[in-house]
Design an enzyme around this catalytic site. Structure first.
Site, PDB file in Angstrom:
ATOM      1  N   HIS A  42       0.815  -1.223   0.000  1.00  0.00           N
ATOM      2  CA  HIS A  42       0.000   0.000   0.000  1.00  0.00           C
ATOM      3  C   HIS A  42       0.845   1.268   0.000  1.00  0.00           C
ATOM      4  O   HIS A  42       1.609   1.513   0.930  1.00  0.00           O
ATOM      5  CB  HIS A  42      -0.922   0.019   1.220  1.00  0.00           C
ATOM      6  CG  HIS A  42      -2.032   1.005   1.107  1.00  0.00           C
ATOM      7  ND1 HIS A  42      -3.214   0.728   0.457  1.00  0.00           N
ATOM      8  CD2 HIS A  42      -2.144   2.280   1.522  1.00  0.00           C
ATOM      9  CE1 HIS A  42      -4.005   1.780   0.493  1.00  0.00           C
ATOM     10  NE2 HIS A  42      -3.370   2.752   1.132  1.00  0.00           N
ATOM     11  N   ASP A  44       0.276   5.561  -1.003  1.00  0.00           N
ATOM     12  CA  ASP A  44      -0.710   6.588  -1.357  1.00  0.00           C
ATOM     13  C   ASP A  44      -0.161   7.735  -2.196  1.00  0.00           C
ATOM     14  O   ASP A  44      -0.788   8.798  -2.255  1.00  0.00           O
ATOM     15  CB  ASP A  44      -1.335   7.158  -0.072  1.00  0.00           C
ATOM     16  CG  ASP A  44      -2.465   6.285   0.447  1.00  0.00           C
ATOM     17  OD1 ASP A  44      -3.405   6.019  -0.320  1.00  0.00           O
ATOM     18  OD2 ASP A  44      -2.398   5.852   1.613  1.00  0.00           O
ATOM     19  N   GLU A 154      -8.863   1.513  -2.485  1.00  0.00           N
ATOM     20  CA  GLU A 154      -8.938   1.525  -1.020  1.00  0.00           C
ATOM     21  C   GLU A 154     -10.320   1.965  -0.533  1.00  0.00           C
ATOM     22  O   GLU A 154     -10.546   3.116  -0.185  1.00  0.00           O
ATOM     23  CB  GLU A 154      -7.869   2.448  -0.423  1.00  0.00           C
ATOM     24  CG  GLU A 154      -7.759   2.302   1.091  1.00  0.00           C
ATOM     25  CD  GLU A 154      -6.697   3.198   1.701  1.00  0.00           C
ATOM     26  OE1 GLU A 154      -6.289   4.177   1.048  1.00  0.00           O
ATOM     27  OE2 GLU A 154      -6.286   2.920   2.845  1.00  0.00           O
ATOM     28  N   HIS A 181     -13.059   1.825   3.834  1.00  0.00           N
ATOM     29  CA  HIS A 181     -12.049   2.720   4.409  1.00  0.00           C
ATOM     30  C   HIS A 181     -12.555   3.041   5.821  1.00  0.00           C
ATOM     31  O   HIS A 181     -13.011   2.126   6.512  1.00  0.00           O
ATOM     32  CB  HIS A 181     -11.814   3.957   3.527  1.00  0.00           C
ATOM     33  CG  HIS A 181     -10.580   4.701   3.908  1.00  0.00           C
ATOM     34  ND1 HIS A 181     -10.604   5.948   4.465  1.00  0.00           N
ATOM     35  CD2 HIS A 181      -9.275   4.329   3.854  1.00  0.00           C
ATOM     36  CE1 HIS A 181      -9.354   6.328   4.736  1.00  0.00           C
ATOM     37  NE2 HIS A 181      -8.531   5.370   4.381  1.00  0.00           N
ATOM     38  N   HIS A 226      -8.648  -1.975   7.432  1.00  0.00           N
ATOM     39  CA  HIS A 226      -9.713  -0.983   7.677  1.00  0.00           C
ATOM     40  C   HIS A 226     -11.068  -1.548   8.082  1.00  0.00           C
ATOM     41  O   HIS A 226     -11.938  -0.789   8.513  1.00  0.00           O
ATOM     42  CB  HIS A 226      -9.937  -0.047   6.470  1.00  0.00           C
ATOM     43  CG  HIS A 226      -8.884   0.998   6.299  1.00  0.00           C
ATOM     44  ND1 HIS A 226      -8.818   2.105   7.108  1.00  0.00           N
ATOM     45  CD2 HIS A 226      -7.865   1.116   5.408  1.00  0.00           C
ATOM     46  CE1 HIS A 226      -7.804   2.868   6.714  1.00  0.00           C
ATOM     47  NE2 HIS A 226      -7.200   2.284   5.698  1.00  0.00           N
ATOM     48  N   HIS A 247      -2.315  -3.350   4.590  1.00  0.00           N
ATOM     49  CA  HIS A 247      -1.516  -2.461   5.454  1.00  0.00           C
ATOM     50  C   HIS A 247      -2.106  -2.427   6.862  1.00  0.00           C
ATOM     51  O   HIS A 247      -2.811  -1.504   7.237  1.00  0.00           O
ATOM     52  CB  HIS A 247      -1.357  -1.055   4.849  1.00  0.00           C
ATOM     53  CG  HIS A 247      -2.628  -0.313   4.520  1.00  0.00           C
ATOM     54  ND1 HIS A 247      -3.629  -0.825   3.736  1.00  0.00           N
ATOM     55  CD2 HIS A 247      -3.039   0.942   4.865  1.00  0.00           C
ATOM     56  CE1 HIS A 247      -4.598   0.076   3.628  1.00  0.00           C
ATOM     57  NE2 HIS A 247      -4.271   1.153   4.311  1.00  0.00           N
ATOM     58  N   ASP A 314       2.376   1.866   3.968  1.00  0.00           N
ATOM     59  CA  ASP A 314       1.468   3.019   3.998  1.00  0.00           C
ATOM     60  C   ASP A 314       2.206   4.338   3.760  1.00  0.00           C
ATOM     61  O   ASP A 314       1.748   5.401   4.196  1.00  0.00           O
ATOM     62  CB  ASP A 314       0.696   3.074   5.327  1.00  0.00           C
ATOM     63  CG  ASP A 314      -0.729   3.613   5.176  1.00  0.00           C
ATOM     64  OD1 ASP A 314      -1.065   4.062   4.061  1.00  0.00           O
ATOM     65  OD2 ASP A 314      -1.474   3.602   6.165  1.00  0.00           O
TER      66      ASP A 314
END
Ligand SMILES: *[C@@H]1O[C@H](CO)[C@@H](O)[C@H](O)[C@H]1NC(C)=O
Ligand SMILES: *[C@@H]1O[C@H](CO)[C@@H](O)[C@H](O)[C@H]1NC(C)=O
Ligand SMILES: CC(=O)N[C@H]1CO[C@H](CO)[C@@H](O)[C@@H]1O
Length: 385
Positions: A42, A44, A154, A181, A226, A247, A314
């Site tokens: 993961h 971003d 995600e 999420h 999540h 993650h 992450d």
């Protein structure tokens, strides 16, 4: 007796001269990353490019250190660029296609915009990034010394309660969907449900199970980062294929709803899935150092063995990271340190499992389940909106 003693003594003598023994212990842990690609679950960066560049990546230079991009130089939570990825020895990345789950009036078009951004990024940097959609692409990219680049969406809010959208995402190259999420959905609870213990839970609904069945049929990995604890359990039971936590870390080491309890880890092991450890300071606890992340990794190995753990740091999605793991250049340091601290567990072979062999095994199984289900028809059920 005497002869064997002499042979043993002679062997040690010879080994010393040839440097056999010292070689075996001196090999740094990062050597594993030359043998097998390091796969991170993961990152971003795509959301950073949305926020900082409004997705206009012509102005952005991935090949420079991020600090050298004018628009990024004040960034407090940037961790990724090609120079640092090379130092960290990353071999494959699941880039996150993420949009906020609150106040979102156009979840599908906003998500497609992020998918398109990742595709354009991979195209623009095709000299170093490799567009990847299947497990075999990881080895091919590694051979070409490129970073295999996958897409993970995600959050189930991105499918807007529609299986048609889920299928279309698969066609666009999406290879995992994180079920939620931070928001609870119509068909699955997120960690938000665990933070409010007194409110009623829906867990994973019947429609949620249909979504998982459809993901199994498509060959899209089910990601349980999540989601609420109950949804972790329900989804592992519902899935015909191994699942991933792209993650997430250990709740035994640090009690946070985003982390995973030992009993759920046992179910994950039975499912043959993988948990990819998150580095975010807020989930790691302790003294906020690389040693704390190592505690999470080692605890997971203690509970379910070395075949079910990976890394999903992450980076670019969090604002605080432990000392020693500040950006993507530090993965390789983590591999060195694991081996130095615990050479019995962290042989080069086991470091290769942590790096990528485990994820590749899971991914292959997901692809095999797709093959087994090839005669199933697409599901037409839609949620009662
Ligand atoms: C959710 O899961 C919990 C724990 O298994 C269970 O007690 C509860 O009844 C479930 N709720 C629903 C709506 O299924
Ligand atoms: C944090 O550091 C202190 C002092 O060095 C040490 O006693 C303690 O064990 C550390 N905690 C963790 C979780 O590593
Ligand atoms: C501006 C706005 O509409 N904000 C809302 C976004 O969503 C949260 C959570 O659902 C609401 O509490 C806000 O009011």
């Amino acid at each position: 007796m005497t002869v064997s003693v002499i042979i043993v003594v002679f062997w040690f003598f010879l080994a010393e001269i040839l440097g056999v023994q010292s070689k075996a212990t001196d090999v740094p842990g990062r050597t594993a990353l030359d043998n097998f690609p390091l796969i991170d679950g993961h990152n971003d960066l795509p959301y950073k490019l949305k926020m900082i560049y409004n997705n206009q990546i012509e102005k952005y230079d991935f090949l420079k250190e991020w600090q050298e991009n004018d628009e990024m130089k004040d960034c407090k939570s940037c961790h990724t660029d090609y120079v640092k990825l090379t130092k960290g020895k990353l071999g494959a990345q699941f880039w996150s296609a993420y949009i906020k789950c609150t106040n979102n009036t156009n979840p599908v078009s906003d998500t497609i915009e992020q998918i398109d951004l990742i595709k354009r990024l991979v195209d623009k940097y095709s000299g170093v990034l490799y567009w990847a959609t299947k497990s075999d692409d990881i080895a091919e990219a590694f051979k070409q010394k490129k970073i295999a680049s996958f897409i993970g969406v995600e959050g189930g809010h991105s499918i807007d309660n529609r299986l048609s959208v889920l299928r279309a995402y698969y066609e666009l190259g999406v290879r995992y969907l994180t079920l939620t999420h931070f928001c609870n959905l119509d068909w699955a609870d997120s960690t938000a449900a665990d933070s409010t213990p007194d409110t009623p839970k829906k867990n994973l609904t019947e429609f949620g199970k249909i979504i998982i069945a459809e993901m199994n049929r498509l060959g899209m990995m089910v990601d349980l980062a999540h989601v609420s604890r109950n949804v972790m359990i329900d989804a592992i039971k519902a899935s015909k294929a191994p699942v991933i936590f792209s993650h997430s870390s250990s709740r035994y080491i640090y009690d946070h709803v985003r982390n995973v309890n030992d009993d759920v880890l046992q179910l994950l092991k039975e499912n043959d899935g993988i948990i990819m450890v998150n580095f975010f300071s807020g989930f790691i606890g302790g003294n906020n150092t690389i040693y704390d992340v190592i505690n999470h990794i080692n605890h997971i190995v203690e509970v379910i063995g070395v075949d079910h753990v990976g890394l999903g740091a992450d980076y670019d999605g969090v604002h605080r990271l432990p000392k020693g793991l500040e950006d993507v250049s530090t993965y390789s340091d983590l591999f060195d340190l694991l081996k130095v601290l615990n050479p019995q567990i962290w042989t080069i072979e086991n470091l290769e499992k942590l790096a990528g062999r485990n994820l590749v095994r899971v991914f292959r199984k997901v692809e095999q389940v797709k093959l087994q289900l090839k005669d199933e028809k697409p599901r037409e059920d839609i949620i009662n909106l």
